[in-house]
Scaffold this motif. Structure first.
Motif, short mmCIF file in Angstrom:
data_model
loop_
_atom_site.label_atom_id
_atom_site.label_comp_id
_atom_site.label_asym_id
_atom_site.label_seq_id
_atom_site.Cartn_x
_atom_site.Cartn_y
_atom_site.Cartn_z
N THR A 1 16.69 -31.74 -15.20
CA THR A 1 15.51 -32.61 -15.00
C THR A 1 15.13 -33.01 -16.36
O THR A 1 15.23 -32.41 -17.70
N GLY A 2 14.73 -34.30 -16.61
CA GLY A 2 14.03 -34.78 -17.65
C GLY A 2 13.43 -36.17 -17.63
O GLY A 2 13.77 -36.72 -16.48
N ARG A 3 13.23 -36.85 -18.56
CA ARG A 3 12.78 -38.11 -18.69
C ARG A 3 13.88 -39.16 -19.20
O ARG A 3 14.54 -38.93 -20.07
N ASN A 4 14.52 -40.14 -18.26
CA ASN A 4 15.63 -40.95 -18.62
C ASN A 4 15.30 -41.65 -19.72
O ASN A 4 14.24 -42.38 -20.06
N THR A 5 16.46 -41.83 -20.54
CA THR A 5 16.26 -42.86 -21.88
C THR A 5 17.57 -43.91 -21.71
O THR A 5 18.44 -43.59 -20.87
N ALA A 6 17.83 -44.42 -22.70
CA ALA A 6 19.03 -45.30 -23.03
C ALA A 6 20.12 -44.28 -23.24
O ALA A 6 21.35 -44.62 -22.98
N THR A 7 19.95 -43.15 -23.75
CA THR A 7 20.99 -42.43 -24.23
C THR A 7 21.21 -41.02 -23.28
O THR A 7 22.09 -40.33 -23.32
N ASN A 8 20.00 -40.56 -22.54
CA ASN A 8 20.13 -39.44 -21.76
C ASN A 8 19.75 -39.74 -20.23
O ASN A 8 18.53 -40.37 -20.08
N LEU A 9 20.51 -39.37 -19.36
CA LEU A 9 20.11 -39.66 -17.73
C LEU A 9 20.04 -38.23 -17.23
O LEU A 9 20.76 -37.36 -17.68
N TYR A 10 19.24 -37.91 -16.14
CA TYR A 10 19.02 -36.60 -15.49
C TYR A 10 19.35 -36.82 -14.34
O TYR A 10 18.94 -37.50 -13.43
N GLN A 11 20.29 -35.81 -13.69
CA GLN A 11 20.48 -35.60 -12.24
C GLN A 11 19.52 -34.98 -11.50
O GLN A 11 19.35 -35.08 -10.20
N ASN A 12 18.36 -34.29 -12.25
CA ASN A 12 17.33 -33.36 -11.37
C ASN A 12 17.76 -32.46 -10.42
O ASN A 12 17.11 -32.43 -9.45
N ARG A 13 18.77 -31.66 -10.90
CA ARG A 13 19.13 -30.57 -10.07
C ARG A 13 18.80 -29.34 -10.43
O ARG A 13 18.42 -28.85 -11.75
N GLY A 14 18.62 -28.32 -9.17
CA GLY A 14 18.11 -27.11 -9.81
C GLY A 14 19.28 -25.95 -9.69
O GLY A 14 19.31 -24.99 -9.89
N ALA A 15 20.54 -26.64 -9.66
CA ALA A 15 21.80 -25.72 -9.75
C ALA A 15 23.07 -26.62 -10.63
O ALA A 15 22.96 -27.69 -10.68
N TYR A 16 23.88 -25.68 -10.97
CA TYR A 16 24.98 -26.25 -11.63
C TYR A 16 25.97 -27.13 -10.81
O TYR A 16 26.02 -26.77 -9.79
N VAL A 17 26.47 -27.97 -11.52
CA VAL A 17 27.37 -28.92 -10.73
C VAL A 17 29.02 -28.72 -11.37
O VAL A 17 29.79 -28.50 -10.51
N TRP A 18 29.23 -28.41 -12.56
CA TRP A 18 30.37 -28.45 -13.00
C TRP A 18 30.97 -26.96 -13.23
O TRP A 18 30.26 -26.17 -14.00
N ASN A 19 31.97 -26.51 -12.53
CA ASN A 19 32.40 -25.33 -12.27
C ASN A 19 32.90 -24.95 -13.93
O ASN A 19 33.61 -25.67 -14.57
N ASN A 20 32.84 -23.66 -14.15
CA ASN A 20 33.28 -23.33 -15.61
C ASN A 20 34.81 -22.91 -15.74
O ASN A 20 35.07 -22.86 -16.76
N TYR B 1 30.98 -28.31 -19.72
CA TYR B 1 30.89 -27.80 -18.13
C TYR B 1 30.47 -26.23 -18.36
O TYR B 1 29.99 -25.78 -17.27
N ASP B 2 30.11 -25.65 -19.37
CA ASP B 2 29.79 -24.45 -19.68
C ASP B 2 28.40 -24.14 -20.52
O ASP B 2 28.86 -24.11 -21.77
N SER B 3 27.36 -24.61 -20.20
CA SER B 3 26.38 -24.48 -21.15
C SER B 3 26.06 -23.27 -21.81
O SER B 3 26.43 -22.18 -21.21
N PRO B 4 25.58 -23.39 -23.16
CA PRO B 4 25.53 -22.31 -23.86
C PRO B 4 24.56 -21.16 -23.45
O PRO B 4 23.74 -21.34 -22.64
N GLY B 5 24.94 -19.85 -23.55
CA GLY B 5 24.29 -18.60 -23.34
C GLY B 5 24.50 -18.22 -21.95
O GLY B 5 25.72 -18.74 -21.07
N LYS B 6 23.79 -17.41 -21.09
CA LYS B 6 23.77 -17.14 -19.77
C LYS B 6 23.39 -18.09 -18.77
O LYS B 6 22.44 -19.04 -19.01
#
Length: 151
Positions: free
Chosen positions: A102-121, A40-45
């Protein structure tokens, strides 16, 4: 007479034990599709860069003995940010990562294609639902000491 009663008692105890234990064993062997990890808290700023957004993710694991279609399933947080799965099959024993950016969906990674964070820190709840709305799993966290929660 005594040995007949002992044998009968042993047979009944064995039958009863088998009846009680089999459903538990079958349930354990069947596995589940469940929330596995929330980072829920991506690395860095928190810069809202795509790399930072994709550093925030949820993992879902399939511990069943067969592939499961997630088409129409929904991943939602406490603020009602929803991600609806398109056509995606999660193989037996496999994990899929749902990233915020954003990104290209694969069998192991899916992307919500959002420009803002979802999960509160600080705290949030992830809920996984089937396409019919029934709850499959949920996982809550309430901590700022670590960046992720194992569900």
């Amino acid at each position: 007479m005594r040995s007949t009663r002992t044998l009968a008692t042993a047979a009944i105890a064995t039958a009863f034990a088998g009846t009680v234990l089999l459903p538990v064993q079958a349930q354990a062997a069947s596995g589940s599709v469940h929330l596995y990890k929330i980072y829920y808290d991506s690395p860095g700023k928190d810069t809202r860069s795509n790399a930072s957004l994709n550093g925030e993710y949820v993992q879902i694991k399939n511990t069943t003995s067969k592939a499961v279609s997630l088409k129409g399933w929904v991943l939602v947080d406490a603020s009602n940010h929803k991600y609806t799965f398109g056509t995606h099959t999660l193989g037996k024993g496999k994990t899929v990562t749902i990233r915020t950016g954003t990104g290209r969906n694969t069998a192991t990674n899916l992307y919500q294609n959002r420009g803002a964070y979802v999960w509160n820190n600080d705290k949030d709840t992830a809920t996984l639902k089937k396409s019919n709305g029934s709850k499959v799993d949920s996982c809550s966290y309430n901590s700022t000491r670590v960046d992720y929660k194992m569900c």
